[in-house]
Design an enzyme around this catalytic site. Sequence first.
Site, short mmCIF file in Angstrom:
data_model
loop_
_atom_site.label_atom_id
_atom_site.label_comp_id
_atom_site.label_asym_id
_atom_site.label_seq_id
_atom_site.Cartn_x
_atom_site.Cartn_y
_atom_site.Cartn_z
N GLU A 1 35.09 43.03 32.62
CA GLU A 1 36.33 43.63 33.08
C GLU A 1 37.55 42.80 32.71
O GLU A 1 37.49 41.58 32.61
CB GLU A 1 36.28 43.83 34.59
CG GLU A 1 35.41 45.01 34.93
CD GLU A 1 35.37 45.31 36.41
OE1 GLU A 1 34.83 46.35 36.77
OE2 GLU A 1 35.91 44.52 37.20
N CYS B 1 44.36 39.36 32.88
CA CYS B 1 43.27 38.47 33.32
C CYS B 1 42.03 38.87 32.54
O CYS B 1 41.55 39.99 32.65
CB CYS B 1 43.06 38.65 34.82
SG CYS B 1 41.67 37.70 35.47
N CYS C 1 27.81 34.91 35.01
CA CYS C 1 28.18 33.50 35.08
C CYS C 1 26.98 32.71 35.56
O CYS C 1 26.20 33.20 36.38
CB CYS C 1 29.36 33.30 36.04
SG CYS C 1 30.00 31.62 36.03
N CYS D 1 28.85 29.89 42.14
CA CYS D 1 29.78 29.58 43.23
C CYS D 1 29.50 30.58 44.35
O CYS D 1 29.35 31.77 44.13
CB CYS D 1 31.23 29.70 42.75
SG CYS D 1 31.60 28.49 41.47
N CYS E 1 31.62 33.89 45.04
CA CYS E 1 32.05 34.68 43.87
C CYS E 1 31.04 35.76 43.55
O CYS E 1 29.84 35.49 43.43
CB CYS E 1 32.23 33.77 42.67
SG CYS E 1 32.72 34.66 41.19
N CYS F 1 40.21 38.85 42.41
CA CYS F 1 39.45 37.67 41.98
C CYS F 1 38.02 37.73 42.48
O CYS F 1 37.77 38.00 43.64
CB CYS F 1 40.03 36.40 42.58
SG CYS F 1 41.67 36.05 42.07
N1 SAH Z 1 34.90 30.27 36.18
C1 SAH Z 1 36.32 30.05 36.28
C2 SAH Z 1 37.14 31.31 36.29
C3 SAH Z 1 36.66 32.38 37.20
S1 SAH Z 1 37.36 33.06 38.56
C4 SAH Z 1 36.61 29.24 37.51
O1 SAH Z 1 35.70 29.00 38.30
O2 SAH Z 1 37.73 28.78 37.68
C5 SAH Z 1 39.00 32.70 38.87
C6 SAH Z 1 39.24 32.20 40.29
O3 SAH Z 1 38.86 33.16 41.30
C7 SAH Z 1 38.47 30.95 40.58
O4 SAH Z 1 39.28 30.01 41.23
C8 SAH Z 1 37.40 31.45 41.50
O5 SAH Z 1 36.85 30.42 42.26
C9 SAH Z 1 38.13 32.49 42.31
N2 SAH Z 1 37.24 33.40 43.03
C10 SAH Z 1 35.98 33.74 42.75
N3 SAH Z 1 35.49 34.60 43.65
C11 SAH Z 1 36.47 34.83 44.54
C12 SAH Z 1 36.58 35.66 45.69
N4 SAH Z 1 35.58 36.43 46.10
N5 SAH Z 1 37.76 35.67 46.36
C13 SAH Z 1 38.79 34.92 45.92
N6 SAH Z 1 38.75 34.13 44.83
C14 SAH Z 1 37.60 34.08 44.15
#
Ligand code: SAH
Length: 383
Positions: free
Chosen positions: A94, A107, A114, A118, A121, A344
């Site tokens: 996406e 974005c 991935c 995390c 996420c 995000c």
């Molecule tokens: N892999 C990279 C980029 C991915 S996501 C990274 O980890 O930075 C971009 C941002 O969104 C990251 O800071 C990630 O931690 C955050 N993110 C992921 N899941 C989320 C969620 N459910 N709510 C809010 N932010 C989230």
Amino acid sequence: MTDSKINLLGLDLKALTQTLVDLGEKPFRAQQILKWIHAESLSEFSEMTNLSKALRQKLMEHCIIQAPSVLSEHTAKDGTRKWLFQVEGAGAIETVYIPEPERATLCISSQVGCALNCRFCHTAQQGFQRNLTSSEIIGQVWYAVKTLKEEGNFKAIDRPITNVVLMGMGEPLLNFENVVMAVNIMLDDLAYGLSKRRVTLSTSGVVPAIDQLAEVTDIALAVSLHAPNDTLRTELVPINKKYPIKELLAACKRYLRDDKRRRITMEYVMLKDVNDQPEHAYELIKILKDVPSKVNLIPFNPFNGTKYQRSDDKVIQRFQDILMNAGLVTMKRKTRGDDIDAACGQLAGQVNDRTQRSAKFKQSLGITVPLKVVEREHSEQQV
Ligand code: SAH
């Protein structure tokens, strides 16, 4: 049939020049072609009118310009748009377009799924499928720019996209070569001509790759910090076990190279009662004391099956106040596109998540819903 052809879309000037030289052509042709593809949004060699017929013919035989194909498009009430792209053999990715009065941010994704797990996420739940090619990465920008230009609806800001953030699906630093190639194209004046300050790579903290990145570019860097100590960060962002906070912050400082004008963006997702208390804020102030940074507080975007909740607005405000009183530049990220799951950490979850795959996949193909659906009311969650 196209398999054996070289996809020129994902080649930066250097790689494109080499390709043309390999085809027995003059190096300067690469500049013309780069411009046609990216500045003029062309995908047909036949329309490249300053190339000889013979060259166009040769290019058609050996090369192709191909972006990933679009499965669906959704527009949220706040104007945020989400495109779902098919990637060969690996589900979908996406891309989210976020228009604001003075800028328009795209974005983009760097991987399908991935590997980093995390905890908060949604992409992590899909596991890792594969790296995107450089054509698939820049193809998201190419497609968005082409579409927005065709619609002609960006007059206030004079270009369709002013900023690109590598904050979609995937960990960009684990797809290093392809990401750098795509970034080179974003920055090239012959292509998109974005300034380095307007291209941001977000990483979970792959320390050696941050140093590697510093060797090839100085685009803006955002780091998914999310916790002020190793115990909590390892729980939320497991790669912290390998590269703990101290090492990560040292890499951040090296990345800035003492340039007083630059700062690292520290992303901090606000998880209710997990990392959002005043003591966390005070700890954060301590660890960021000598790292030029700005903090970006991200209200958690919940998804099905998560155990986490979004911090209350008041709690986020209190956290922000503590940081600001200590002199830390702190912003609250606006949650955009909630009504189309464009926020995000939610990207392509519905498509690649096996449990929901069938129903949502049909949806994304437009079988049950038309393009540009607005699914539910713009919610209170827009902070
Ligand atoms: N892999 C990279 C980029 C991915 S996501 C990274 O980890 O930075 C971009 C941002 O969104 C990251 O800071 C990630 O931690 C955050 N993110 C992921 N899941 C989320 C969620 N459910 N709510 C809010 N932010 C989230």
